[in-house]
Scaffold this active site. Structure first.
Site, PDB file in Angstrom:
ATOM      1  N   LEU A   1       9.202  37.785 -57.031  1.00 37.31           N
ATOM      2  CA  LEU A   1       7.960  37.688 -56.260  1.00 37.31           C
ATOM      3  C   LEU A   1       8.196  36.822 -55.024  1.00 37.31           C
ATOM      4  O   LEU A   1       7.727  35.692 -54.927  1.00 37.31           O
ATOM      5  CB  LEU A   1       6.835  37.091 -57.121  1.00 37.31           C
ATOM      6  CG  LEU A   1       6.152  38.031 -58.087  1.00 37.31           C
ATOM      7  CD1 LEU A   1       5.023  37.328 -58.829  1.00 37.31           C
ATOM      8  CD2 LEU A   1       5.599  39.261 -57.381  1.00 37.31           C
ATOM      9  N   HIS A   2       8.943  37.347 -54.088  1.00 35.29           N
ATOM     10  CA  HIS A   2       9.246  36.655 -52.847  1.00 35.29           C
ATOM     11  C   HIS A   2       8.864  37.554 -51.689  1.00 35.29           C
ATOM     12  O   HIS A   2       8.935  38.778 -51.783  1.00 35.29           O
ATOM     13  CB  HIS A   2      10.734  36.310 -52.766  1.00 35.29           C
ATOM     14  CG  HIS A   2      11.181  35.442 -53.897  1.00 35.29           C
ATOM     15  ND1 HIS A   2      10.891  34.102 -53.959  1.00 35.29           N
ATOM     16  CD2 HIS A   2      11.854  35.721 -55.035  1.00 35.29           C
ATOM     17  CE1 HIS A   2      11.385  33.591 -55.074  1.00 35.29           C
ATOM     18  NE2 HIS A   2      11.976  34.565 -55.754  1.00 35.29           N
ATOM     19  N   ALA A   3       8.454  36.961 -50.581  1.00 28.82           N
ATOM     20  CA  ALA A   3       8.135  37.658 -49.334  1.00 28.82           C
ATOM     21  C   ALA A   3       7.190  38.848 -49.538  1.00 28.82           C
ATOM     22  O   ALA A   3       6.044  38.665 -49.926  1.00 28.82           O
ATOM     23  CB  ALA A   3       9.413  38.057 -48.613  1.00 28.82           C
TER      24      ALA A   3
END
Length: 88
Positions: free
Chosen positions: A14-16
């Site tokens: 769950l990044h960017a």
């Protein structure tokens, strides 16, 4: 209140962009939505909170939803994590 554990399947976690999609989806609902990873619980409607959790590929998070549209919210967020965040 509904709680659901989901495993993050996409390679970057769950990044960017995936975090932004998750927060955007959470914000469609009136219910209070929280995400728990380990001992940390944050507001799922906060991009900074989601990013701060540092959720990586293969990790399990718990989505906690409480409110009038909790059923729809949990279903859509679970579908998002299981299907739409997958790497193309």
């Amino acid at each position: 209140m509904i709680k659901k554990e989901v495993v993050i399947k996409n390679k970057i976690g769950l990044h960017a962009r995936p975090a932004a999609l998750f927060v955007q989806t959470a914000n469609k609902f009136i219910s209070e939505i929280m995400v728990k990873k380990g001992n940390s619980t944050i507001n799922a409607k906060s991009i900074m909170g989601i990013m701060a959790l540092g959720v990586s590929h293969g990790e399990t998070i718990e989505i906690i939803v409480d409110g009038p549209d909790e059923e729809n919210a949990i279903q859509e967020l679970e579908y998002l994590v299981d299907n739409k965040l997958l790497d193309k």
